[in-house]
Structures are given as structure tokens and as C-alpha cells.
Scaffold this motif. Structure first.
Motif, short mmCIF file in Angstrom:
data_model
loop_
_atom_site.label_atom_id
_atom_site.label_comp_id
_atom_site.label_asym_id
_atom_site.label_seq_id
_atom_site.Cartn_x
_atom_site.Cartn_y
_atom_site.Cartn_z
N HIS A 26 -8.48 -6.29 -8.15
CA HIS A 26 -8.84 -5.04 -7.47
C HIS A 26 -10.34 -4.77 -7.56
CE1 HIS A 26 -5.06 -3.65 -5.91
NE2 HIS A 26 -4.46 -3.97 -7.06
N TYR A 27 -10.92 -5.09 -8.70
CA TYR A 27 -12.37 -4.94 -8.84
C TYR A 27 -13.09 -5.81 -7.81
CZ TYR A 27 -16.96 -4.63 -11.06
OH TYR A 27 -18.30 -4.40 -11.32
N SER A 28 -12.59 -7.04 -7.66
CA SER A 28 -13.22 -7.99 -6.73
C SER A 28 -13.00 -7.57 -5.29
CB SER A 28 -12.67 -9.40 -6.98
OG SER A 28 -12.89 -9.78 -8.33
N LYS A 29 -11.80 -7.15 -4.99
CA LYS A 29 -11.51 -6.70 -3.62
C LYS A 29 -12.37 -5.49 -3.27
CE LYS A 29 -6.62 -8.08 -3.62
NZ LYS A 29 -6.55 -9.10 -2.57
N ASN A 30 -12.59 -4.65 -4.24
CA ASN A 30 -13.43 -3.48 -3.99
C ASN A 30 -14.83 -3.89 -3.53
OD1 ASN A 30 -14.10 -0.60 -4.16
ND2 ASN A 30 -15.47 -1.28 -5.81
N LEU A 31 -15.26 -5.07 -4.01
CA LEU A 31 -16.60 -5.55 -3.64
C LEU A 31 -16.60 -6.33 -2.33
CD1 LEU A 31 -17.77 -6.74 -7.17
CD2 LEU A 31 -18.55 -4.71 -5.93
N THR A 32 -15.48 -6.92 -1.99
CA THR A 32 -15.46 -7.82 -0.82
C THR A 32 -14.83 -7.19 0.40
OG1 THR A 32 -13.41 -8.79 -1.68
CG2 THR A 32 -15.46 -9.93 -2.22
N GLU A 33 -13.91 -6.25 0.19
CA GLU A 33 -13.23 -5.66 1.35
C GLU A 33 -14.07 -4.51 1.91
OE1 GLU A 33 -9.24 -4.49 0.49
OE2 GLU A 33 -8.56 -6.56 0.22
N PRO A 34 -13.84 -4.19 3.18
CA PRO A 34 -14.54 -3.04 3.75
C PRO A 34 -14.15 -1.74 3.03
CG PRO A 34 -12.95 -3.95 5.32
CD PRO A 34 -12.98 -4.87 4.15
N GLU A 35 -15.00 -0.80 3.09
CA GLU A 35 -14.76 0.54 2.52
C GLU A 35 -13.39 1.04 2.97
OE1 GLU A 35 -16.97 3.69 0.34
OE2 GLU A 35 -17.24 1.54 0.68
N PRO A 36 -12.57 1.55 2.07
CA PRO A 36 -11.26 2.04 2.52
C PRO A 36 -11.38 3.29 3.37
CG PRO A 36 -11.63 2.60 0.22
CD PRO A 36 -12.78 1.74 0.62
N ARG A 37 -10.40 3.49 4.22
CA ARG A 37 -10.29 4.75 4.97
C ARG A 37 -9.48 5.70 4.10
NH1 ARG A 37 -8.04 3.07 10.16
NH2 ARG A 37 -6.14 2.82 8.93
N VAL A 38 -9.98 6.92 3.90
CA VAL A 38 -9.31 7.88 3.03
C VAL A 38 -8.96 9.13 3.83
CG1 VAL A 38 -9.46 9.24 0.90
CG2 VAL A 38 -10.64 7.02 1.06
N HIS A 39 -7.68 9.41 3.88
CA HIS A 39 -7.25 10.68 4.49
C HIS A 39 -7.00 11.69 3.38
CE1 HIS A 39 -6.42 9.58 8.72
NE2 HIS A 39 -6.40 8.36 8.19
N VAL A 83 -4.43 15.42 -2.69
CA VAL A 83 -3.43 14.48 -2.14
C VAL A 83 -4.10 13.68 -1.03
CG1 VAL A 83 -1.17 14.27 -1.07
CG2 VAL A 83 -1.64 16.20 -2.62
N THR A 84 -4.19 12.38 -1.23
CA THR A 84 -4.84 11.52 -0.21
C THR A 84 -3.97 10.32 0.10
OG1 THR A 84 -6.03 10.12 -1.78
CG2 THR A 84 -7.15 12.13 -1.07
N LEU A 85 -4.13 9.81 1.30
CA LEU A 85 -3.56 8.50 1.68
C LEU A 85 -4.72 7.63 2.12
CD1 LEU A 85 -0.28 9.37 3.64
CD2 LEU A 85 -0.45 8.04 1.52
N SER A 86 -4.80 6.41 1.56
CA SER A 86 -5.93 5.53 1.88
C SER A 86 -5.42 4.13 2.19
CB SER A 86 -6.88 5.41 0.68
OG SER A 86 -6.82 6.55 -0.14
N THR A 87 -6.27 3.37 2.82
CA THR A 87 -5.94 1.96 3.03
C THR A 87 -5.89 1.24 1.69
OG1 THR A 87 -8.29 1.82 3.61
CG2 THR A 87 -6.70 1.51 5.39
N SER A 88 -6.73 1.64 0.77
CA SER A 88 -6.71 1.03 -0.57
C SER A 88 -7.46 1.95 -1.52
CB SER A 88 -7.38 -0.35 -0.55
OG SER A 88 -8.76 -0.23 -0.29
N ASP A 89 -7.23 1.70 -2.80
CA ASP A 89 -8.02 2.40 -3.81
C ASP A 89 -8.17 1.48 -5.01
OD1 ASP A 89 -9.42 4.11 -5.38
OD2 ASP A 89 -8.03 5.80 -5.16
N HIS A 90 -8.90 0.37 -4.76
CA HIS A 90 -8.99 -0.71 -5.75
C HIS A 90 -9.56 -0.24 -7.07
CE1 HIS A 90 -7.71 -3.52 -2.76
NE2 HIS A 90 -8.79 -3.33 -1.98
N LEU A 91 -10.56 0.61 -7.01
CA LEU A 91 -11.19 1.04 -8.26
C LEU A 91 -10.22 1.85 -9.11
CD1 LEU A 91 -14.87 1.78 -7.26
CD2 LEU A 91 -14.00 -0.03 -8.75
N ALA A 92 -9.38 2.63 -8.45
CA ALA A 92 -8.40 3.40 -9.21
C ALA A 92 -7.48 2.46 -9.99
CB ALA A 92 -7.58 4.28 -8.27
N HIS A 93 -7.02 1.42 -9.30
CA HIS A 93 -6.17 0.43 -9.99
C HIS A 93 -6.95 -0.23 -11.13
CE1 HIS A 93 -3.06 0.94 -7.07
NE2 HIS A 93 -3.76 0.44 -6.06
N PHE A 94 -8.20 -0.61 -10.82
CA PHE A 94 -9.03 -1.27 -11.83
C PHE A 94 -9.16 -0.40 -13.08
CE2 PHE A 94 -13.37 -1.54 -13.62
CZ PHE A 94 -13.30 -2.82 -14.18
#
Lengths: 651, 651
Positions: free
Chosen positions: B250-263, B423-434
Motif C-alpha cells: 500500500h505504501y508503494s501503491k500510494n507512490l505509483t498510483e494516481p491520486e485517489p478520488r475521495v467523496h 464518512v468518505t468513499l474513495s478509490t483507495s486509501d493506501h496510506l490508511a492501510h499502511f
């Protein structure tokens, strides 16, 4: 008519079109014009199908017009059918569809009636060509059976890619030959020990070795009776390892081959021949006081025609033995042999000169050494080998390969002044060769180091060159195996034992010092080096041979003398068991451990080619008979499996 | 008529008989003769020409007889042709000969016109079946091209025999599809570093990892937010190595994937939703003094129908974040999701109970832990993963595999008594997992040993079982890589650094002692053990990961603290360089050195399967960017070659 045939092709829809077009029924003259025109267009392209449509239309049209002239119609019809058939049969569409159709049927019939596979070349399978891309690097042509979802890969590719072997053999009767393809993962042979290894018996599997036949053996020295190697230096040199293998092979053959047939030609006593004695030459049988037997004394004029000679016309028994004393430089023994295939005649000359081998046309000269003058020498010569090596020397580029069975000894002759006795021709004289070599080891040992020195440079890739004078643990071990057997076989000749024991000395000296073959792996395990490189190269097969020498001596020498050999053997076996897994790749074995020794650079493991791998397996199978540690037998068994395509599991 | 056809086969001798009869044929007009002649020349092969000549002669013969009764002849002729053709086409002789004939012709045409190989399945090659005997052990069916002296071996055999891969792919246009067979020695992927390894950046190639998707991950604990493994124990347990990989991915994906969309759905401040508030339920936005922000306070009656809820109809953005405080045991967060493919609706319940995962029909329960009551928790849930793991748990035998894109979040609801915010819905939240995982390492370290203990038995074949509580150098290294990144990324949170440094402790303790991972090979080289077995198992990839942890900490921590990590790293790299060749089989690599460690029995090397071999290669390629010793890069390069069928040379 043609319609039926055409319809055999499912893709052709001509039939309906034929009916439709016939409504327009044009005049016959036009028809004919069109018809002839059509013939000229007998091409192979798509246009063909169309053409065919026209032809059928024509045919129907003709029948419609029949009432006008039946004769004309009949002729036209026949012509149309014939032409159409001819044309159609040439059309690729026709062929493809039909072939495919029939192929399928054949294939099914073949399998449903359980037609023997490979029985008949007519049972062609419907395979398609397919390009096979190898690792995205290059392409080869493969075959595809789309229905069976199978791709077939050419063996010519696999052979090199995977280093496997294969060949087609044929079995069955003359009428029904069945070819089989024999896939051999390795062509090398596994030897199964017949029993516990006997240090006085056959040496490993050396009864199969023919050292002197090898190309890298220049010839058998007539001075020493041992092979001269050209492996690492073309001029030829004595290579102790090779000499020992020559000895051990003959010792082993002596035990495994049938008793040789010996023809005593002349012993000046019970066996006497009618020697041709030209004018100005003479021979007499005289009593030799020291030998307590008669010998032949002879003297001839100069020139071959003056030689004392006998005709022998001997085949098969090609090993000549003779006791010989030559008095003058120009004296010699001459043997005339013929290649019965080419009718070519050669003279083998054994002369008291310091040359190894010299060839002039059909005259092949072996030097007995100038020291041979006025000394009795027992010489044993394999005439086939002597001739073959001479021929190679005479024509290095395309030497004639001569079969032993092609050879006939025509005559034996003596020239100059000398004595001879006990002239025999035998099928073999393995023990004579063995003892010639054993003597060589007694006479050529370095007194200081106990080593049999290798007088050539040796370059192992990645290591500093070994300079002439290096000692090989394999050579030492082999020599000790020879000398232990000579000691035992001779009934205790102490000279052999003494040389063997002195031969242990290098096992105690580190290989980076002069006169040593001892190495240590990881500062832990002692190893006897076939090549005393720095850092150690740790060649496996040579190490095991060096152990066998120790085992042989330990089993043969009186116990007080044997102790040292026994200790060295135990030390080596301990290392072997610990280090054996280092040579295991999971699908084969490694020749040496240079990839572990050489530092500062990444070296690939030096894989053992299949025949060396087989040597490893055979050595381990043998060791397993004298060391019951299951590790040896288990390793042998697993490594044997690698020769049959088995592999270690992956995780 | 059938005769004419027969003549198409060169082996058939009917032609001469036909020819003989034609001698009696009268002559036609010259004009016609010319015409027929012309036709003859239009043929492709000589034999064909002859055949047609015979056909034309027959035709002429018939015309000659015409005068008897043209109508009868005509009908008879047609009937004869039809019957004969029909009959003949069914005869096997006909088919064989014709097929063979045509096959050959096709084949030649194909090659002479340089037909693209594999272009068209109709270009059948004339191969014969041949039995292939594999190492005298068993037989398979092969194909033979006798003319080309080639044997074709089925890939289905080679695949297993040599452990290679291959598949047919198709390229080209719709009309002209060209199939190609792609031979892949290894299916695994080589990763090329984009630059020097950055200890604060992507961890090796972990941006490609999806730890939680793996079957051996039971689910993501809702208490900790980290994966629960079932790899060695079905009940599920925390496996530090896996948790670290989850974090690093997740740390790595956070660096390589595009910025997540956060609702942001509801933050009780700027973003507010219209929550459905049933009768007897209520919600209010209140000021939270400590947070200095508004939060939602709610209370509902019992039963789902009383829940405070919103409809969201959200796809793709499937990672739910919420700050949550539940007051009573029966309070919960409930998310309703639908499989848009099956229309099936599921409820994900997050409840304050000490259960991991429980499933009842379409209701999937994740326990937040009883300790979650009356404490604010920030929870981050990948709803797709939570749903998928629940479905697997509900139907272990044939769980539905759900695509992320099939999923739609229908509603979010709160039950019982509690508070929530953000309360949010996002495409991802890698840092939170990390950070969830980093926290886990801070909170779950054994204070005494510094280890993250593995709470399961571990059995390595040949070794004594590791009892629960063992420590893995790979787990330690991975955890340190996580904590070093957390320390750096958090801007210096000392808790992470402290845990990382304490994590070095096992590197100093021998693995046969409690709390140790250190081993020594041949009493010489120090090694950090992925599995602290006795004797050492020396797993390569785990060792290298343990080194990367040291490198990461050494590059991140203040220098006084880093020193120890640096020393351990240098010591390990020294061993690696010395021992790397031990893992080299010349055609692949070995997973561990158990074949060298285990004594008393001959153990085959535990070969690395292709994906582990690829891991070795990828690790070495990465190490080569931080250690310029050519040995690393050279080994990487050679080992990469093995994946493409390259092999070390044999002697």
C-alpha cells in the motif's frame, strides 16, 4: 454431372446459380466462344470458381438445346465434364477442402480401428504449420494439431536447447518396419558394480577403457611401453594420469577378457621357424648362459633385402612380443603389415634411436632409445596401434582409420647385428602393458616430493596457470592404484610398494606449496586436488579417483605401512560426504567448485557434461559398495535419475 | 469414368490399359485435336497431362460409338460417371493415394511460393505418427517428417518434463488470423529497477502486490486493519511478514498510483448529507470540543428499519473511511452493497464484538473488537475485499468471485447509539492501510526479544518443527522497512523508530536460541534466517528481504541509531556475495540450502520454482543499484538468462 463433384465441396454454392442462369440461355455460337475463352483462363485464382459456374451453366444450356443437335450436345457435354474435372482438380480450393475432409476421415478411422501408430507413412495426420516464438527471442517452425490442442516441437531444436539426445531406430519384420524414436536424456552409460569393489581386481569400470586408441594419445613410446599424451602440448609428453589409466585398463582387461591366444613363432628351443637368410647374412641359435636358454644370434648385410625374415600372414593376433638385443645403431626389428582392405603395405621399424615416432611414406619408425643398444629388452607392441598412430602422424589432416580386423602381419625381420628370442604374436598381452606402466611409475617418481610430475603447463579458466612440474592428486591416486596392484600381483615386489607409499607424500602438502595436492574448502574440509590450483578448483571425479588410490593401498600394503593411506582415505571420505551436495544441481552435477572458489567475479557453475556426470554416478555407485553410509548410495541413485530426465522438486 | 480419376494417382497402373484402348479411336477434326492438345499443356505436372490425354481419348471413343444411340449413350454415360465417382470416392485406396498426392503438392507449393508458415491451417504437412520412447521408460506419440529427418515432440509432454510454459496466441486481421505458439521458458516477470533503490520510496516491486486479494488471506481484521493469514493455520492468525507486505504494497501503491478520488459524504461541517432518520431514531450534529469540529451523534431504535442511513449508489470508489464511536454492544455500522451482475444484495456489518468474520446468508459481520466501545476509531475498509472474503467464508466450496467493477454501494447506515464523522468513499486509501499496519507493528512487538512473533507451528521438510513464537528475519526486515518508512513519512514519529531499532535485536541472537534469527554457514558466514531452523535452512529470498530492512533503517534513522543496522547490513552483504554461488544450479536457482545443512541423509537441492527464481533475480537487480560489486549484477544477469532457457556451460 460436374455438379455432384463440385458439391463435394461444402463451400461451393454453384448448384443453385446454375439453375438461375440457365434461364437466359444464349445462343450456341456465343456459348462456344465463351467456352473457349474460359479454357484460356485456366488459372489458379479465385476466378476459377466463377469459371466453373459458367461451365455448368453451359452444360445445362446445352442440354436445353439438345433437340437441335444431339451429337453436338453430347460432345460438348463430355468436353465440358472433362475440362471441368481437369480444371477443378487443379484448383487449390478443391484440393484443400477435399484433403481436409479426407484427412479427418482417415484420422478418425485410424484411431477408431486402433491403427498402430507409426505403422504406415500413409496415415498422415492433419497438422498445420505454426511459428513458435522462443522466449520472445527467435522463432522456429512447429506443427500444430488444432483439434487435439497440441503443438509439436522439432527435436532438432530441443536437442540443443536442453542438451538431450535422440535417434530413430527401426524394428519389426522386413515387410513391416516399425520406426521408433528413442529419446535419451543422456547417452552416457551407468555401470552397476557387480559386487564390492576389490582393490586387487578390476579398477572401477576401466575394463571398458581403451586409452591408447584415444586421439590425444600420440603413440606408445617404444622406449617405455607407455602412452605419450598430446592433450595439453602437441609435442607429446608423459602424462602420469594417462599412463596409469593405460595400466589400469590393461590390468582390468586382463581380468575380464578371455585368455589371449599366443603364437610362439621362435624361442630358439622348442619353437623354431625357417628364417629366410639372404646371402651375406646369417643366423644361429646359441646358448645364453645367463638366461639358461637358447637365443638367436644374427648378422645381416646392409639393406632390407638382406634381412633375416619370416613370413607369418597373421591376422587378429596383432600384439608382438620379442626379447631383443641390438648391437649396432643400424640394427633394427622390422614388421611388415598390410591393410587387407586397401592392400597397402607398411613397414614398422623399431630402431635403437632417441626418437619417439617418425614416418616416411609407408615406413613408420619407433625409437627404442639409444640406451637400448647392447641391452636385452623385452618389448611388447600392439601393431595395430603402432600402425594407426603412424598413419595419423603421416597424414594429420585426413588420416585413414584402420580397423583391427583389416590388418595382416606379413613378415617379421631383423637387420644389422643382434640377438633375439621369444618372438610371439598374441591377441593381447595386457599384463605386459600393465607392468611396462608400473615400471614407468617406479622409474619416474620425483624422489623429493613423491610426485609424478606433469611436465606441461595447465590452464584452468579463471585460475593462475599451473607451471610444468605440477602434481595431480588424481595422477597420484591412479599411480598408487597401479603400484598397489603391481605389488600384489607380483607377489610382493617391494619396489612397487615403496613407490606407492612415497606417492602419498603430496596428499599431506598443501597445493599452494610445491609438491602438494592438499586443499581445504571453507577452512573446514580437506580435499585432494586433481589440479593444484590457487584457489582450489575441487574437481570431483579426480578427487574420488585420488581416494580410490588411498583405498587400494590401504587394502594392499602391510598394516603398518597402510595406516597413513587409511587416514587420508577417511579424511577424504568425510569431506566427500559433506561436500557432495555442493555438486548437485537438481538436474545434473557440477564438475568442480570454481564458482565457489573464484572470488570478485560471478562465475557460473562449471556443469559436468553427461559423460562426466555418468563418471560421478559410476564412482558413487562403486564407493557405495565400500562405504555403507546411505548418503553415498542415495546421491548415486538421485544423480542416476538425472540421466533419465528426473529433476529435484522445486519448492 | 472412374478410371480417369484413378489416373490422378501416380501409383495406379490403370492408365496404360486406358491408353491401349484409345489406340482404336478414330481421329477428330484437326481443329478439335488442337483444342485438346492445348488443354493438355495447361496442366501442372507431367503425369496429369497423361491422365488428361487418356480422358480425352475416352471421350473420342464415346463419340465414335455415338451413332448407335446417342440418347442412351448420353444417359448411360452420366449414370456411369455419377455412380463410379461416388463409389470411388468412398474407397480408401482412392483417398490415401489422392490425399498423399495432394498433400505433397500442397506442401511443395506452399514452400516454393514462400507461403507464410502457420498462415493457413489448410497447408497440411505430410507427417507420420511415430512412437517416441522416453529414456526406455515409457512412450509418447510423436510426429515424424521422414524427408526432413525431423521428429516433432508434443509440447504437452515437454511442459511437464522440462517445466516450461507455452500457449497459442493469434494475431493478424479478422480475415487472416495468424496463430503463433509462444514458448516461455518461465512465465515469471523480470522487474527492472527504474533507478537506485530509495529506502523511502517504493519497496522493491511491491506496487504490484495485492496482499489482501490472496486466497491465504482470510480477511482484513476490523480491529487492526491488517490481514489475517490462513497459510499455516486455518483458524487464521497475524503473520508479521504478510502484514508488512500488506503495508509495503500500500505504501508503494500510494507512490505509483494516481491520486485517489475521495467523496466526502458527511463531515458534519461543510459536507452534510440528508440522512434518512426513521421514527424513534434521531441524529444531530454536535460540537466536539477535543476535535474542535462537529461530529454526528445518533441514536436509533432496534432493528435495521430504524437505522440512520443514506443511499449512495456508488461504484468504483469502494474504500470506506469513517471516524466512529459506538456506545452500546448492539450499535453498528452497516453498508449495503450489490453485485450488479447477479443483482444480489449484501449487508456488511461492522460491530463492536470480538469476532473476526462471521457470515449469515447475505449478512457479513466484521468485529471491531469489544475494546472499540466508547472509543473513537478511524476505520478504513475496502468494501470489495470485505465482501469477497465474506462470500468465501460463506461458501468455501464454490465461492463467487466478484469483480470490483460489479460492485455498487447502495447505502450506509448506523444503528444503536454512537457518534460518527468524516464518512468518505474513495478509490483507495493506501496510506490508511499502511499506517494501520505500522501501528500493528508498534503495538505487537515482543518487548523482550524485539521480535514480531509468529503464533503458529511451521514445518520445514527435514527440520524440527518451529514452535509458535518463532521469529523470522524476513518478518523483522519487512517490519523494519515498514517502520522506517512510517518514521520518515510521519515526519519523525519516534514510536516507529523505537520499534524498528528494537526489531534489530533478533539479528544478533543465534537462531537456535529463543528470540534469534542469526545463523552461520560453515562456521564462517553470518546469515539472517527467514525460518530459524536447526540446522540453518538459509532461505535466500527471505535473507535478502531481511537485508533490505537493515538498509532501509540504516538510511533513515539518525546516524547514531543507524550504526547497528549498517553493520548488520554489511555483514549480511558479505555473506550474500560469498554464498550466492551456492544457490546457482546453472539453469535456475535454489530456494534454500537445506541440502547442505541436513546431515546423515542425501537431500536434493530444494529448487526455486520460477516465481521464486524471478524474485531472486528481481532482488539482485535491486541490490545491484545499491551495491556496485559486479558480482551482484553479474549474478542477476546470469540468473535472468536462466528464465529464458540459457544454461551455464558444461565442461
Amino acid at each position: 454431372m460436374s455438379k455432384y463433384f463440385t458439391n463435394a465441396s461444402p463451400n461451393n454454392s454453384n448448384s443453385s446459380q446454375v439453375g438461375a442462369s440457365s434461364a437466359h440461355a444464349p445462343r450456341l455460337t456465343e456459348n462456344k466462344e465463351q467456352f473457349f475463352k474460359h479454357q484460356q483462363q485456366n488459372s489458379e485464382t479465385k476466378r476459377k470458381q466463377q469459371n466453373k459456374v459458367y461451365i455448368y451453366r453451359e452444360a445445362l444450356l446445352l442440354i436445353f438445346i439438345m433437340r437441335l443437335n444431339l451429337k453436338v450436345v453430347l460432345i460438348a457435354l463430355i468436353v465440358a465434364v472433362v475440362i471441368t474435372l481437369g480444371a477443378y482438380m487443379r484448383s487449390p480450393d478443391y484440393s484443400h477442402d477435399l484433403v481436409r475432409h479426407l484427412d479427418r476421415r482417415l484420422f478418425r478411422t485410424g484411431s477408431s480401428e486402433s491403427q498402430p501408430t507409426g505403422a504406415h507413412p500413409l496415415y498422415a495426420a492433419p497438422l498445420q504449420d505454426i511459428e513458435c516464438n522462443i522466449n520472445r527471442e527467435y522463432s522456429i517452425h512447429c506443427k500444430r494439431d488444432e483439434e487435439a490442442n497440441e503443438v509439436y516441437v522439432p527435436f532438432s531444436f530441443l536437442r540443443n536447447y536442453f542438451d538431450v539426445s535422440g535417434a530413430v531406430t527401426t524394428s519389426g519384420t522386413e515387410d513391416n518396419k516399425v520406426p521408433t524414436f528413442n529419446w535419451m536424456h543422456s547417452n552416457s552409460k551407468v555401470n552397476y558394480p557387480k559386487g564390492k569393489y576389490d582393490p586387487h581386481g578390476v579398477f572401477t569400470y576401466f575394463e571398458n577403457y581403451n586409452v591408447e586408441v584415444r586421439d590425444r594419445v600420440k603413440c606408445i613410446s617404444a622406449v617405455e611401453g607407455v602412452p605419450v599424451s598430446t592433450q595439453w602440448e602437441k609435442r607429446g609428453y608423459f602424462y602420469p594420469t594417462q599412463i596409469a589409466q593405460f595400466a589400469l585398463a590393461h590390468y582390468s582387461k586382463n581380468l575380464t577378457e578371455p585368455e589371449p591366444r599366443v603364437h610362439i613363432l621362435e624361442d630358439a628351443d622348442g619353437n623354431q621357424m625357417e628364417w629366410t637368410t639372404p646371402k651375406n647374412s646369417n643366423m644361429t641359435r646359441i646358448w645364453h648362459h645367463k638366461f639358461n636358454t637358447n637365443v638367436v644370434q644374427y648378422e645381416t648385410a646392409i639393406g632390407y633385402e638382406s634381412a633375416i625374415s619370416i613370413n607369418v600372414n597373421q591376422t587378429i593376433d596383432l600384439v608382438l612380443c620379442v626379447d631383443l638385443l641390438l648391437v649396432t645403431n643400424s640394427s633394427s626389428l622390422m614388421v611388415t603389415v598390410q591393410n587387407r582392405d586397401t592392400r597397402h603395405i607398411y613397414n614398422l621399424h623399431y630402431i635403437p634411436a632417441d626418437l619417439l615416432l617418425s614416418v616416411q611414406d609407408s615406413n613408420i619408425y619407433y625409437g627404442l632409445g639409444s640406451a637400448a643398444l647392447n641391452r636385452w629388452r623385452h618389448i611388447t607392441r600392439d601393431l595395430h596401434i603402432d600402425l594407426q598412430k603412424g598413419i595419423v602422424m603421416g597424414d594429420k589432416h585426413s588420416p585413414l582409420k584402420m580397423r583391427r580386423s583389416d590388418l595382416e602381419v606379413l613378415a617379421i625381420a631383423f637387420l644389422g647385428i643382434g640377438f633375439y628370442d621369444n618372438v610371439t604374436l598374441s591377441t593381447s598381452d595386457h599384463l605386459a602393458h600393465f607392468y611396462d606402466a608400473a615400471e614407468w611409475f617406479v622409474n619416474n617418481q620425483d624422489a623429493k616430493t613423491g610426485g609424478w610430475l606433469n611436465p606441461v603447463r595447465r590452464n584452468l579458466n579463471g585460475f593462475a596457470e599451473l607451471r610444468p612440474g605440477w602434481i595431480s592428486a588424481m595422477g597420484q591416486g591412479h599411480a598408487i592404484s597401479v603400484l598397489a596392484r603391481a605389488y600384489w600381483h607380483s607377489g610382493g615386489d617391494a619396489r612397487y610398494l615403496k613407490a606407492a607409499v612415497l606417492g602419498l607424500k603430496p596428499y599431506h602438502v598443501f597445493s599452494h606449496k610445491e609438491g602438494g595436492v592438499l586443499a581445504q574448502f571453507m577452512d573446514k574440509y580437506y580435499w585432494y586436488e586433481e589440479y593444484p590450483t590457487t584457489p582450489p578448483s575441487l574437481v570431483l571425479n579426480g578427487f574420488i579417483y585420488s581416494l580410490l588410490g588411498l583405498y587400494d593401498l590401504n587394502s594392499t600394503a602391510p598394516s603398518s605401512i597402510a595406516r597413513d593411506a587409511g587416514k587420508l582415505f577417511t579424511q577424504g571420505m568425510y569431506s566427500l560426504k559433506k561436500m557432495l551436495p555442493l555438486y548437485d544441481t537438481g538436474s545434473g552435477s557440477i564438475y568442480d567448485l570454481r564458482h565457489l572458489s573464484l572470488s570478485g567475479v560471478s562465475v557460473a557453475p562449471n556443469l559436468a557434461r553427461w559423460d562426466y556426470h555418468a563418471t560421478h554416478v559410476n564412482q558413487l555407485l562403486l564407493l557405495a559398495t565400500i562405504d555403507r553410509d546411505p548418503l553415498i548410495a542415495q546421491t548415486a541413485e538421485r544423480w542416476k535419475g538425472y540421466m533419465f530426465g528426473k529433476r529435484a522438486k522445486h519448492n
